[in-house]
Scaffold this motif. Sequence first.
Motif, PDB file in Angstrom:
ATOM      1  N   LEU A  21      37.316  35.723  38.827  1.00 44.10           N
ATOM      2  CA  LEU A  21      38.585  35.042  38.604  1.00 44.10           C
ATOM      3  C   LEU A  21      38.461  34.007  37.493  1.00 44.10           C
ATOM      4  O   LEU A  21      39.373  33.861  36.667  1.00 44.10           O
ATOM      5  N   ALA A  22      37.347  33.298  37.444  1.00 50.07           N
ATOM      6  CA  ALA A  22      37.153  32.276  36.416  1.00 50.07           C
ATOM      7  C   ALA A  22      37.172  32.890  35.019  1.00 50.07           C
ATOM      8  O   ALA A  22      37.787  32.351  34.087  1.00 50.07           O
ATOM      9  N   ARG A  23      36.501  34.021  34.884  1.00 50.70           N
ATOM     10  CA  ARG A  23      36.475  34.685  33.578  1.00 50.70           C
ATOM     11  C   ARG A  23      37.851  35.243  33.220  1.00 50.70           C
ATOM     12  O   ARG A  23      38.282  35.154  32.067  1.00 50.70           O
ATOM     13  N   LEU A  24      38.531  35.790  34.220  1.00 48.22           N
ATOM     14  CA  LEU A  24      39.850  36.359  33.973  1.00 48.22           C
ATOM     15  C   LEU A  24      40.826  35.291  33.493  1.00 48.22           C
ATOM     16  O   LEU A  24      41.660  35.547  32.616  1.00 48.22           O
ATOM     17  N   LYS A  25      40.728  34.091  34.046  1.00 45.08           N
ATOM     18  CA  LYS A  25      41.636  33.013  33.630  1.00 45.08           C
ATOM     19  C   LYS A  25      41.473  32.699  32.149  1.00 45.08           C
ATOM     20  O   LYS A  25      42.459  32.395  31.462  1.00 45.08           O
ATOM     21  N   THR A  26      40.241  32.763  31.649  1.00 44.23           N
ATOM     22  CA  THR A  26      40.012  32.455  30.228  1.00 44.23           C
ATOM     23  C   THR A  26      40.586  33.531  29.316  1.00 44.23           C
ATOM     24  O   THR A  26      40.758  33.297  28.125  1.00 44.23           O
ATOM     25  N   GLU A  27      40.850  34.694  29.890  1.00 46.18           N
ATOM     26  CA  GLU A  27      41.376  35.806  29.086  1.00 46.18           C
ATOM     27  C   GLU A  27      42.892  35.935  29.177  1.00 46.18           C
ATOM     28  O   GLU A  27      43.461  36.908  28.700  1.00 46.18           O
ATOM     29  N   SER A  41      38.385  41.960  31.050  1.00 44.84           N
ATOM     30  CA  SER A  41      37.621  41.944  32.307  1.00 44.84           C
ATOM     31  C   SER A  41      38.076  43.035  33.256  1.00 44.84           C
ATOM     32  O   SER A  41      37.283  43.530  34.069  1.00 44.84           O
ATOM     33  N   LEU A  42      39.344  43.423  33.166  1.00 47.30           N
ATOM     34  CA  LEU A  42      39.867  44.459  34.061  1.00 47.30           C
ATOM     35  C   LEU A  42      39.248  45.819  33.755  1.00 47.30           C
ATOM     36  O   LEU A  42      39.259  46.708  34.611  1.00 47.30           O
ATOM     37  N   LEU A  43      38.718  45.983  32.554  1.00 50.66           N
ATOM     38  CA  LEU A  43      38.079  47.253  32.187  1.00 50.66           C
ATOM     39  C   LEU A  43      36.681  47.363  32.775  1.00 50.66           C
ATOM     40  O   LEU A  43      36.080  48.440  32.755  1.00 50.66           O
ATOM     41  N   HIS A  44      36.157  46.252  33.294  1.00 55.21           N
ATOM     42  CA  HIS A  44      34.802  46.234  33.870  1.00 55.21           C
ATOM     43  C   HIS A  44      34.878  45.541  35.227  1.00 55.21           C
ATOM     44  O   HIS A  44      34.393  44.398  35.391  1.00 55.21           O
ATOM     45  N   PRO A  45      35.485  46.197  36.199  1.00 50.15           N
ATOM     46  CA  PRO A  45      35.743  45.553  37.497  1.00 50.15           C
ATOM     47  C   PRO A  45      34.493  45.068  38.224  1.00 50.15           C
ATOM     48  O   PRO A  45      34.556  44.131  39.016  1.00 50.15           O
ATOM     49  N   LYS A  46      33.336  45.679  37.976  1.00 47.81           N
ATOM     50  CA  LYS A  46      32.126  45.275  38.686  1.00 47.81           C
ATOM     51  C   LYS A  46      31.698  43.858  38.303  1.00 47.81           C
ATOM     52  O   LYS A  46      31.089  43.145  39.105  1.00 47.81           O
ATOM     53  N   SER A  47      31.999  43.460  37.076  1.00 44.40           N
ATOM     54  CA  SER A  47      31.606  42.111  36.628  1.00 44.40           C
ATOM     55  C   SER A  47      32.793  41.157  36.583  1.00 44.40           C
ATOM     56  O   SER A  47      32.701  40.066  36.036  1.00 44.40           O
ATOM     57  N   LEU A  48      33.907  41.574  37.168  1.00 41.04           N
ATOM     58  CA  LEU A  48      35.134  40.770  37.126  1.00 41.04           C
ATOM     59  C   LEU A  48      35.016  39.540  38.016  1.00 41.04           C
ATOM     60  O   LEU A  48      34.608  39.625  39.171  1.00 41.04           O
TER      61      LEU A  48
END
Length: 496
Positions: A67-73, A58-65
């Motif tokens: 927190l909920a998605r980042l937690k799953t990663e 998700s960090l490679l695509h900051p526009k669609s970042l």
Amino acid sequence: MARGPAKHKDAPAASAVEKHGYEFGGPLGAAAFIFGLPVLVYLSLFLCNDVSGCPAPSLLHPKSLTLARLKTETPWPKEGWSGLIDAKVTAWVLAYYGLSLAMQLILPGVESKGVKLDSGGQHSYKFNAFPSALLTLAALAVGTLSQGTSFPVWTFIWDKLPQIVTTNLIISYLLAIYVYLVSFSVPHPGQTNLSHRELAKGGRSGNMIYDFFIGRELNPRIDIPESIPVIGGQSIDIKLFCELRPGMLGWIILNLAFIAHQYREHGTVSDSILLITAFQMLYVLDALYMEPAILTTIDVTTDGFGFMLSFGDLVWLPFIYSLQARYLAVHPVHLGPAGIAGILAVQALGYYIFRASNNEKNRFRTDPKDPRVKHLQSIPTHNGSRLLTSGWWGRARHINYLGDWIMSWSYSLPTGIAGYLINKSKNPLTGNESREVVPGDARGWGMVFTYFYIIYFAILLIHRERRDEQKCRRKYGADWDKYTAKVKSRIVPGIY
């Protein structure tokens, strides 16, 4: 590790209280370090991981970042914040600290006196960190030989790493709070002071946050009553215990756990992770073997023990310094003969400069008539010391820092152009999940993590050098100006 310009000291320490200004940005900077650095450690743990990649995709695509998605990663606990603390993990980490302390107190060691304090006294020390480390590593080797890479210590560390970080972080905070509070019982000048306790010159600003961070008491110690069998009559120097025992050895134990994980996952051990671990083990064991040399370092002679050293020794050092080995445990890099030779050359150069310069300084400081250093040129100072102006220390005033920094490159270079993604897929027939670790779009972005150490270490060494310069200028006055006129370079000869 030894720090500062080489000098032979035969005069007692000055009794006058030196005036010290704020360092690290004063109270605001101290607050930022106290609350910000732990966050940075957690970010390094969660954003470079074995769940989705390094960095997390998700960090490679900051526009669609989100927190909920980042937690799953990330390996963020399912229980949330409460999952960062585990009673079993806490018990085992405390057992590790207890074992380290028991070996210090029970095993025989080399007795030595510290530098003369402003009170006129000296602390006594027993050094046995090196044999303690060898015993610990031998026990781990026996366990690995009997149970392989599934030895419970290795799997426990990998599976519970976030909780291990949290436990060490809590210990560092509690220890910093304890030494801050007991520092107010240090006797005032003129009062009876049989234990030779004193405040650090830079840790009595009167600002609570700053003094908590920098450390008020110079050498906080715990005296063990004579009535206690076997260990009675000894003193635990909290600063020295933290400097060279749990964190330093813990760094190597973490690396070994990461090697074991790489073998379990990939069926082989890469030359890159072996090189990094060998280099760092050499560095640690060298520091433990040369343990008495720590008595002349700025950490011991000048700095108080507060959050800065407590957190740095117990959290920052083991978990940030082992980041490269953790990266390679998931994404092995195979260097080949040419790559190995190149990195060995970098490490050898750095270690040679570091060890040769420190040996020269220590020999001159201990016995200036030693045949190996008596030919060196030096200038006298008003307080009886002499400052070296030839040899290693004639090239730069902190030449040992250059060796230290060169070695840091050999810790990061084996990770190559770092970055990986973890692609997961399920077998429709068996339902089993398979994982493929590939560079993908993350290639190069992982260097933010694996090469962070080089940048951080350069900043650290420059900051140390500036602190050393201020300290020496206060101590030597006009003699320091004469010295710097002769030895113009600070760290890198002819450049800086």
